[in-house]
Design an enzyme around this catalytic site. Structure first.
Site, mmCIF file in Angstrom:
data_model
loop_
_atom_site.group_PDB
_atom_site.id
_atom_site.type_symbol
_atom_site.label_atom_id
_atom_site.label_comp_id
_atom_site.label_asym_id
_atom_site.label_seq_id
_atom_site.Cartn_x
_atom_site.Cartn_y
_atom_site.Cartn_z
ATOM 1 C CG ASP A 20 -0.355 -0.002 2.515
ATOM 2 O OD1 ASP A 20 0.877 -0.119 2.592
ATOM 3 O OD2 ASP A 20 -1.089 0.127 3.511
ATOM 4 C CB SER A 21 4.566 1.718 -0.259
ATOM 5 O OG SER A 21 4.740 0.610 -1.123
ATOM 6 C CG ASP B 244 0.546 -4.145 1.975
ATOM 7 O OD1 ASP B 244 0.922 -5.192 2.529
ATOM 8 O OD2 ASP B 244 1.208 -3.091 1.979
ATOM 9 C CD GLU C 85 0.918 -1.368 7.951
ATOM 10 O OE1 GLU C 85 0.636 -0.566 8.866
ATOM 11 O OE2 GLU C 85 1.315 -1.008 6.825
ATOM 12 C CD GLU D 80 8.151 -0.126 7.187
ATOM 13 O OE1 GLU D 80 7.198 -0.846 6.819
ATOM 14 O OE2 GLU D 80 8.352 1.033 6.754
ATOM 15 C CE LYS E 170 3.400 -5.919 3.651
ATOM 16 N NZ LYS E 170 2.950 -4.730 4.423
HETATM 17 O O1 KIV Z 1 3.582 -1.021 1.515
HETATM 18 C C1 KIV Z 1 4.698 -1.533 1.316
HETATM 19 O O2 KIV Z 1 5.317 -1.391 0.265
HETATM 20 C C2 KIV Z 1 5.235 -2.358 2.402
HETATM 21 C C3 KIV Z 1 6.684 -2.735 2.313
HETATM 22 C C4 KIV Z 1 7.535 -1.567 2.277
HETATM 23 C C5 KIV Z 1 7.053 -3.700 3.359
HETATM 24 O O3 KIV Z 1 4.549 -2.684 3.299
#
Ligand code: KIV
Length: 282
Positions: free
Chosen positions: A49-50, A88, A120, A187, A118
């Site tokens: 989600d970056s 994510d 968090e 992280e 994924k």
């Molecule tokens: O959102 C993302 O790209 C991430 C990675 C940097 C681990 O969670």
């Protein structure tokens, strides 16, 4: 995706067996063409989600929606054949309840064809991780600096700076992996904490800013390529400087267009005539 394509892909089960072995190589990808370029070289393509900050220009990952993640996740699956694609779950798509998390994770798996999601969080998300895994959703955890909690963490700063914070993050890592996560992103934590987490959990740890002590590494591809210039975190090594190359290419193209140097004769479609037009019948 065909059964043959599935057979060739790295699976979450294979990744779990890599604990303590050859480091797991992971990069982010948000589009089919970038996925295609990275795919032969990595074990995991993470649709992080970056993308909210890197692609969409948001200040944080909080405005990212499930539909965005699904669109980009599906593109990355289409652009790859080998890597394990993990998508994510964005902010507010899973924190409310295990049932909400399952509903949204199921959409991600079904609509993208990815292998896992994924999410968090630590102790507070363990029940949700167990609920998802028990219902067929492979989950990668993410502890330490968790960007979706930027407002409660007080910014994007490294974590585990004191004993109390370190113990709490270690407890998070243990809870998420005991709940069934097949791997864990760690992280932005101090190196001794990364070592302690990697020693304490039985699944591979994937570091982003958590040192070489982990079982693998992940970077945001745009950082590695020098395409995201707003800031460069301490833990990033730039392997290319594509930003200035893009600027140079765009400036050269603009000059060529303004001076009628582009398009050239080789770029023009011309009708090939055997008979000169003057000799053609009226
Ligand atoms: O959102 C993302 O790209 C991430 C990675 C940097 C681990 O969670």
């Amino acid at each position: 995706m065909s059964a043959t394509a599935l057979a060739k892909r790295t699976t979450t089960t294979t990744l779990s067996t890599r604990k303590g072995g050859d480091p797991i190589v992971c990069l982010t990808a948000y589009s089919a063409p970038i996925a295609k370029l990275l795919d032969p070289h990595v074990d995991v393509l993470l649709v992080g989600d970056s993308l909210g900050m890197v692609l969409y220009g948001f200040d944080s990952t909080l405005p990212v929606t499930l539909d965005m993640m699904i669109a980009h996740g599906a593109a990355v699956v289409r652009g790859s054949t080998h890597a394990c694609v993990i998508v994510d779950l964005p902010f507010a798509s899973y924190q409310e309840s295990p049932q909400q998390a399952f509903r949204n994770a199921a959409r991600v798996l079904a609509e993208t064809g990815c292998a896992a999601v994924k999410l968090e969080g630590g102790v507070e998300m363990a029940e949700t991780v167990a609920y998802l895994v028990a219902r067929g959703v492979p989950v990668m955890g993410h502890v330490g600096l968790t960007p979706q909690s930027v407002n409660t963490l007080g910014g994007f700063r490294a974590r585990g700076r004191n004993a109390e914070e370190s113990e709490s993050i270690l407890a998070d890592a243990k809870a998420i992996t005991a709940a069934g996560a097949f791997a864990l992103v760690v992280e932005g934590v101090m190196e001794p904490l990364a070592e302690a987490i990697t020693a304490a959990v039985t699944v591979p740890t994937i570091s982003i800013g958590a040192s070489v002590a982990c079982d693998g590494q992940v970077l945001v591809t745009d950082d590695l390529l020098g395409l995201f210039a707003d800031f460069t975190p301490k833990f990033v090594r730039r392997y290319a400087e594509l930003g200035p190359m893009v600027t140079h290419a765009a400036a050269t193209y603009a000059e060529d267009v303004r001076h009628r140097r582009f398009p050239g004769p080789e770029h023009v479609f011309r009708v090939k005539r055997k008979t000169p037009p003057s000799e053609m019948a009226p």
